[in-house]
Scaffold this motif. Sequence first.
Motif, short mmCIF file in Angstrom:
data_model
loop_
_atom_site.label_atom_id
_atom_site.label_comp_id
_atom_site.label_asym_id
_atom_site.label_seq_id
_atom_site.Cartn_x
_atom_site.Cartn_y
_atom_site.Cartn_z
N PRO A 75 24.91 -24.86 -34.49
CA PRO A 75 26.06 -25.35 -33.73
C PRO A 75 26.80 -24.21 -33.05
O PRO A 75 26.61 -23.04 -33.41
CB PRO A 75 26.93 -25.99 -34.82
CG PRO A 75 26.53 -25.33 -36.09
CD PRO A 75 25.11 -24.89 -35.93
N PHE A 94 34.89 -32.60 -35.60
CA PHE A 94 33.68 -32.02 -34.99
C PHE A 94 33.69 -32.16 -33.47
O PHE A 94 32.69 -31.89 -32.81
CB PHE A 94 32.43 -32.70 -35.58
CG PHE A 94 31.95 -32.08 -36.88
CD1 PHE A 94 32.87 -31.58 -37.80
CD2 PHE A 94 30.61 -31.99 -37.17
CE1 PHE A 94 32.45 -31.01 -38.99
CE2 PHE A 94 30.17 -31.43 -38.38
CZ PHE A 94 31.09 -30.94 -39.29
N ASP A 112 32.06 -27.30 -37.07
CA ASP A 112 30.68 -27.53 -37.46
C ASP A 112 30.00 -26.20 -37.82
O ASP A 112 29.40 -26.06 -38.89
CB ASP A 112 30.00 -28.18 -36.23
CG ASP A 112 28.62 -28.68 -36.56
OD1 ASP A 112 28.23 -28.58 -37.72
OD2 ASP A 112 27.95 -29.18 -35.63
N MET A 135 31.45 -34.85 -43.27
CA MET A 135 30.71 -34.57 -42.03
C MET A 135 29.63 -33.52 -42.26
O MET A 135 28.52 -33.63 -41.74
CB MET A 135 31.66 -34.08 -40.94
CG MET A 135 32.50 -35.13 -40.29
SD MET A 135 31.53 -36.41 -39.44
CE MET A 135 31.13 -35.58 -37.91
N ALA A 136 29.97 -32.49 -43.03
CA ALA A 136 28.99 -31.43 -43.29
C ALA A 136 27.78 -32.01 -44.02
O ALA A 136 26.64 -31.66 -43.72
CB ALA A 136 29.64 -30.32 -44.10
N GLU A 166 33.79 -34.85 -31.63
CA GLU A 166 32.92 -35.91 -31.08
C GLU A 166 33.75 -37.04 -30.51
O GLU A 166 34.87 -37.29 -30.96
CB GLU A 166 32.01 -36.45 -32.19
CG GLU A 166 31.03 -35.41 -32.65
CD GLU A 166 30.21 -35.86 -33.86
OE1 GLU A 166 30.43 -36.99 -34.33
OE2 GLU A 166 29.38 -35.06 -34.31
N SER A 195 33.21 -23.53 -33.52
CA SER A 195 33.39 -24.95 -33.84
C SER A 195 33.52 -25.08 -35.35
O SER A 195 33.07 -24.23 -36.11
CB SER A 195 32.19 -25.76 -33.36
OG SER A 195 31.06 -25.45 -34.15
N ARG A 210 25.88 -34.50 -41.41
CA ARG A 210 25.20 -33.88 -40.26
C ARG A 210 24.37 -32.67 -40.65
O ARG A 210 23.22 -32.53 -40.25
CB ARG A 210 26.22 -33.46 -39.21
CG ARG A 210 27.06 -34.57 -38.69
CD ARG A 210 26.21 -35.48 -37.79
NE ARG A 210 26.80 -36.80 -37.72
CZ ARG A 210 27.84 -37.12 -36.98
NH1 ARG A 210 28.37 -36.21 -36.20
NH2 ARG A 210 28.33 -38.33 -36.99
N GLY A 211 24.99 -31.76 -41.39
CA GLY A 211 24.33 -30.49 -41.69
C GLY A 211 23.30 -30.61 -42.79
O GLY A 211 22.31 -29.90 -42.82
N ARG A 215 20.21 -25.96 -42.46
CA ARG A 215 20.22 -26.71 -41.21
C ARG A 215 18.86 -26.66 -40.52
O ARG A 215 18.30 -25.61 -40.29
CB ARG A 215 21.28 -26.08 -40.31
CG ARG A 215 21.56 -26.78 -39.06
CD ARG A 215 22.75 -26.13 -38.43
NE ARG A 215 23.96 -26.41 -39.19
CZ ARG A 215 24.62 -27.55 -39.08
NH1 ARG A 215 24.20 -28.50 -38.27
NH2 ARG A 215 25.72 -27.74 -39.77
#
Length: 395
Positions: A10, A393, A16, A45-46, A395, A14, A49-50, A5
């Motif tokens: 984060p 996450f 995340d 998502m990982a 959002e 969470s 985003r990550g 990351r």
Amino acid sequence: MAPRRATPAPAVGSLDGLLASREIVVACGPGGVGKTTTAAAAAAMAAARGGGKVLVLTIDPARRLANALGLDGIGNTERRVPDDAFASAGVRPRGELYAAMLDTQESWDALVRHHAPDERTRAAILANPLYRNISGRFVQSHDYIAMERLFEIHSEGAYDLIVVDTPPTRNALDFLDAPERMAEFFSSRLLRWLILPYRSRLVNVASKPFYQVADRILGTQFLTDIAEFFVLFQSMYAGFVERARAVQRLLADRRSSFIVVSTLETVPLREAEFFAQAITDRKLHLGAIVLNKVLPAYLRDPQAATVAERLRDRADDIAEAVAPELEGADVAQVRRVLREVGQNFMDYRVVAQSEAEMQAELSTAAETLVSVPYFETDVHDFSGLMRLGAGLFGE
Ligand SMILES: Nc1ncnc2c1ncn2[C@@H]1O[C@H](COP(=O)(O)OP(=O)(O)OP(=O)(O)O)[C@@H](O)[C@H]1O
Ligand SMILES: [Mg+2]
């Protein structure tokens, strides 16, 4: 392993954060609650985003979800989900998403190849007429092989994060105990007894009548096949047991975490609580509880409730005023619809309130409690997956 990351860390607590800090995250829970969808969405998502390389190891996903992940027609081999899939959802991923679908038979073959002591045994097992049949139905074969495959992929070290979907097991704990049971089976007296007559060719006195009957009914060839199969299999005992223990160690250490997925319906929820307890009892890390298909928060808004009540109670007046706007709709008809809509909203509100109370009760059960709304449509394409992922996450 290098941190993947580049952005600020984060928040703790969470999903995340959980995905960013672990190498293996296993999604488990009752049947039909959205485990597969949640695992795929969390992995997507990982990766988005990550960053890094993220694999979702799924078990029998719905056809359309498999298509959305580019998994159509493949089994054990990991495939990269094309960036086009992300683009279709308007996302530019920082990392890479891979997906694989567990194929029990292929995984068994790979395991035999790995553990057979020599080429002859390997060939004999794979050619044994009972092997193909039995390996599919073996004691918790599916659960064990899922854990085994996970271990294999993790050892290869190609991924920063592996998100694992689990099968809908009748007994919620089966897959957690599968490696241990496999180890027990290989050292069991049952197995020793099964292979005894073949090995010694001397049927012991106690089992003689049984073998005479079995021989008449099943035929010598069948019994020989069974015995041969287990004798060959036993040659892999040490490897199997060692692997089973290694899988257990991996799942129990700080690189791994579990998330329990559930809906807020009574029966799944009870099962999910049992699951969460079982994970904790086994000293595994319970990273998060994901409540899926939760009713939206606006149903609990007191002002919305007032509006719904007015719609229902003042349907007569409102119908008179609204009907002309609806291309000359019948006033009585409009009145009925308004009453029904208002009452329905109030009914849903009652359910939403009880869901909120249950959520509050669960809030201390795990470090992270996430809820995802019930979407109007099934989650069957990449956009749907990302939408669910955004909910995960927060959002
Ligand atoms: N939040 C949601 N809103 C609407 N539909 C959803 C949601 N989450 C999942 N679904 C749908 O619910 C169905 C079941 O989901 P899924 O297959 O992920 O469940 P599962 O727990 O893996 O089931 P199984 O125990 O059979 O493996 C799917 O059709 C999926 O698209
Ligand atoms: Mg599933």
